[in-house]
Enzyme design. Structure first.
Site, short mmCIF file in Angstrom:
data_model
loop_
_atom_site.label_atom_id
_atom_site.label_comp_id
_atom_site.label_asym_id
_atom_site.label_seq_id
_atom_site.Cartn_x
_atom_site.Cartn_y
_atom_site.Cartn_z
N CYS A 23 30.99 40.90 40.96
CA CYS A 23 30.50 42.24 41.28
C CYS A 23 31.53 43.28 40.85
CB CYS A 23 30.13 42.32 42.77
SG CYS A 23 29.04 43.73 43.13
N HIS B 264 26.47 37.74 43.75
CA HIS B 264 27.43 37.13 44.68
C HIS B 264 27.14 35.65 44.90
CE1 HIS B 264 29.67 40.71 45.89
NE2 HIS B 264 28.52 41.36 45.70
N GLU C 232 29.34 33.46 45.24
CA GLU C 232 30.38 32.91 46.14
C GLU C 232 30.03 33.02 47.61
OE1 GLU C 232 31.10 37.13 46.95
OE2 GLU C 232 30.24 35.98 45.30
#
Length: 234
Positions: free
Chosen positions: A89, A176, A178
């Protein structure tokens, strides 16, 4: 022992599922809270793996957040050295800036769970497990132009640039992957004002987690392991 450094901009946007994955691969992992702590330019250059995480500020917000310029400069040095670098991001946007590409507001917010579409290069990249349409978590209002020399890997209808690669050593993700969805509540609380301004009901996001968490976590691990395999071999 391999070393990994994560640059974090807000406490709840942390390494998530990457922390145990990296530790299982033999990394010693350290996190620096950029802005609260100085930009660790020397460490950013020296570690085996650098990860630049997300956050609600802009990649060109130097005037308001002076550390952003120092962070971008250190990322540029890392990219020039062709050492493994993962940007997520804001991290991907800072990578794009460091490579000379523009970063700008989209005019809309892309927040929520939705699949990405892979380009031909993306289908042959570590992102290949996402070709099955698994929805990923989007949470951004800025976008980057594709940096010179980068491979465009993915897009959505809302945002034409969702992922890019520089060789096998650098990967930028707009979304995202993660995020640990078991901790999504921290995101809903931390970004409450942004959600309200965008007219997004946090209950709608929360309700999708049970059906998505297991599948998305598995795909994320597949993607990150595939990328690390290539980056470490470079």
């Amino acid at each position: 022992m391999k070393t990994a450094l994560a640059l974090r901009h807000v406490p709840f946007e942390h390494l998530g599922i990457l922390q145990p994955l990296l530790e299982a691969r033999g990394y010693t992992v350290r996190t620096v809270d950029v802005g609260v702590q100085p930009v660790p330019a020397d460490d950013m250059a020296a570690v085996d793996l650098l990860i630049v995480l997300g956050g609600p500020i802009g990649a060109y917000d130097d005037a308001t957040y002076p550390f952003v310029g120092d962070e971008a400069a250190a990322i540029a040095q890392r990219l020039a050295a062709r050492k493994p670098l993962l940007g997520i991001c804001l991290g991907a946007q800072l990578m794009a800036r460091a490579l000379g590409a523009a970063v700008k507001p989209m005019g809309v917010k892309e927040i929520g769970f939705a699949p990405i579409t892979l380009t031909a290069e993306g289908a042959d990249s570590p992102l290949a497990p996402l070709a099955d349409g698994t929805p990923v978590l989007h949470w951004h209002g800025d976008r980057y132009d594709l940096p010179p020399g980068a491979q465009r890997l993915a897009f959505t209808a809302v945002c034409a640039e969702q992922a890019f690669a520089i060789g096998t050593h650098a990967l930028g993700l707009q979304f995202h992957l993660e995020a640990n969805l078991e901790e999504l509540e921290a995101w809903l609380i931390g970004h409450a004002a942004e959600l309200g301004a965008a007219g997004i009901d946090p209950r709608a996001l929360r309700a999708q987690v049970p059906a998505l968490a297991g599948r998305l976590s598995q795909r994320a691990r597949e993607v990150f392991n595939a990328w690390l395999d290539r980056a470490e071999a470079a």
